[in-house]
Design an enzyme around this catalytic site. Structure first.
Site, PDB file in Angstrom:
ATOM      1  N   ASN A  14       3.349  -2.984   7.588  1.00  0.00           N
ATOM      2  CA  ASN A  14       3.343  -3.532   6.219  1.00  0.00           C
ATOM      3  C   ASN A  14       4.067  -4.876   6.162  1.00  0.00           C
ATOM      4  OD1 ASN A  14       2.047  -1.823   4.066  1.00  0.00           O
ATOM      5  ND2 ASN A  14       3.196  -0.261   5.179  1.00  0.00           N
ATOM      6  N   MET A  92      13.629   3.736   5.886  1.00  0.00           N
ATOM      7  CA  MET A  92      13.835   5.171   5.726  1.00  0.00           C
ATOM      8  C   MET A  92      15.166   5.567   5.085  1.00  0.00           C
ATOM      9  SD  MET A  92      11.016   6.330   6.809  1.00  0.00           S
ATOM     10  CE  MET A  92      11.246   8.054   7.198  1.00  0.00           C
ATOM     11  N   ILE A  94      17.738   5.269   1.350  1.00  0.00           N
ATOM     12  CA  ILE A  94      17.852   4.882  -0.057  1.00  0.00           C
ATOM     13  C   ILE A  94      18.591   3.541  -0.100  1.00  0.00           C
ATOM     14  CG2 ILE A  94      19.189   5.435  -2.140  1.00  0.00           C
ATOM     15  CD1 ILE A  94      17.009   7.284  -2.153  1.00  0.00           C
ATOM     16  N   ASN A 109       9.036  -1.179  -3.224  1.00  0.00           N
ATOM     17  CA  ASN A 109       8.810  -0.212  -2.156  1.00  0.00           C
ATOM     18  C   ASN A 109       7.333   0.156  -2.132  1.00  0.00           C
ATOM     19  OD1 ASN A 109       9.465   1.696  -0.090  1.00  0.00           O
ATOM     20  ND2 ASN A 109       9.363   3.338  -1.609  1.00  0.00           N
ATOM     21  N   HIS A 111       4.706   3.331  -1.044  1.00  0.00           N
ATOM     22  CA  HIS A 111       4.677   4.757  -0.721  1.00  0.00           C
ATOM     23  C   HIS A 111       3.225   5.152  -0.424  1.00  0.00           C
ATOM     24  CE1 HIS A 111       6.183   8.847  -0.721  1.00  0.00           C
ATOM     25  NE2 HIS A 111       5.101   9.195  -1.372  1.00  0.00           N
ATOM     26  N   ASN A 150      17.005   6.097  -6.168  1.00  0.00           N
ATOM     27  CA  ASN A 150      16.524   7.449  -5.964  1.00  0.00           C
ATOM     28  C   ASN A 150      15.265   7.367  -5.104  1.00  0.00           C
ATOM     29  OD1 ASN A 150      16.191  10.281  -6.448  1.00  0.00           O
ATOM     30  ND2 ASN A 150      17.312   9.932  -8.360  1.00  0.00           N
ATOM     31  N   ASP A 152      11.481   7.194  -4.684  1.00  0.00           N
ATOM     32  CA  ASP A 152      10.111   7.035  -5.203  1.00  0.00           C
ATOM     33  C   ASP A 152       9.965   7.192  -6.711  1.00  0.00           C
ATOM     34  OD1 ASP A 152       9.380   6.852  -2.493  1.00  0.00           O
ATOM     35  OD2 ASP A 152       9.138   9.016  -2.361  1.00  0.00           O
ATOM     36  N   GLU A 181      -2.522   0.165   2.091  1.00  0.00           N
ATOM     37  CA  GLU A 181      -1.148  -0.345   1.899  1.00  0.00           C
ATOM     38  C   GLU A 181      -1.095  -1.834   2.235  1.00  0.00           C
ATOM     39  OE1 GLU A 181       2.154   1.997   3.536  1.00  0.00           O
ATOM     40  OE2 GLU A 181       0.755   3.633   3.818  1.00  0.00           O
TER      41      GLU A 181
END
Ligand code: GRF
Length: 197
Positions: A14, A92, A94, A109, A111, A150, A152, A181
């Protein structure tokens, strides 16, 4: 021209899509990647950054006494590079509140599912795709959202569906989602930049 910092932990495909887009795609003339931060020193993403002549640093959590000082070290790098936008790309961990506060609505971010479904703690990598298959979903997809402190849960910026086929495996679904993505992350960054003008 907005300066982007990318936080990674792994392969960095990405991140590569964002770099490529800044050179020849939708982000051309709008943004440049100025910094790559990895929390894994062996991450292939770091090699990609070197090839691209982009400043890269490895900052490992275990070198710091707590999450705050770890995130503070990252924040210092972001500030030193004058980053305007922070993109999490297969990162990976927070992101610390200190970073979220300093970069309010500027931490993005990606997902690999259609949030709010199939997100949250433990929902990463192949776990996401297996859960989608177990849920007998006809569609999955990718979501770009603002990151908060937090998993997602931040406000959605862009989402795109991909079909799930009957004979899909985790791997075949992951591949299809990843291709999407790579398309929507640069588009979502463009949307954020244009909205902020
Ligand atoms: C992607 O599927 C991303 O959505 C997830 O981790 C994967 C990272 O892939 N968070 P890469 O490192 O960008 O190749």
């Amino acid at each position: 021209m907005k300066k982007i910092a990318v936080l990674v932990s792994g392969g960095g495909s990405n991140m590569q899509a964002i770099i490529d887009s800044s050179k020849n795609g939708v982000l051309r003339g709008l943004a440049e990647v100025v910094l790559v931060v990895s929390n894994k020193c062996g991450a292939y993403a770091l090699e990609r950054a070197v090839k691209e002549n982009i400043k890269s640093v490895c900052i490992e959590r275990k070198k710091f006494k707590d999450d705050f000082s770890y995130n503070d070290a990252i924040l210092k790098e972001l500030k030193n590079s004058h980053a305007d936008i922070v993109c999490l790309a297969g990162y990976m961990r927070i992101v610390g509140t200190n970073i979220i506060n300093a970069y309010h609505n500027r931490v993005l971010n990606i997902h690999p599912a259609l949030l709010p479904k199939y997100g949250g703690k433990g929902m990463y990598g192949h776990f996401v795709h297996q859960a989608v298959l177990d849920g007998r979903e006809k569609q999955s997809g990718a979501t770009v959202h603002f990151a908060d402190d937090n998993y997602d849960t931040g406000k959605m910026i862009m989402q795109k569906e991909v079909p799930v086929f009957k004979d899909d495996t985790q791997e075949s679904l992951a591949k299809r989602v990843l291709e999407t993505e790579h398309k929507i992350y640069p588009l979502a960054i463009k949307k954020v930049i244009e909205k902020g003008r």
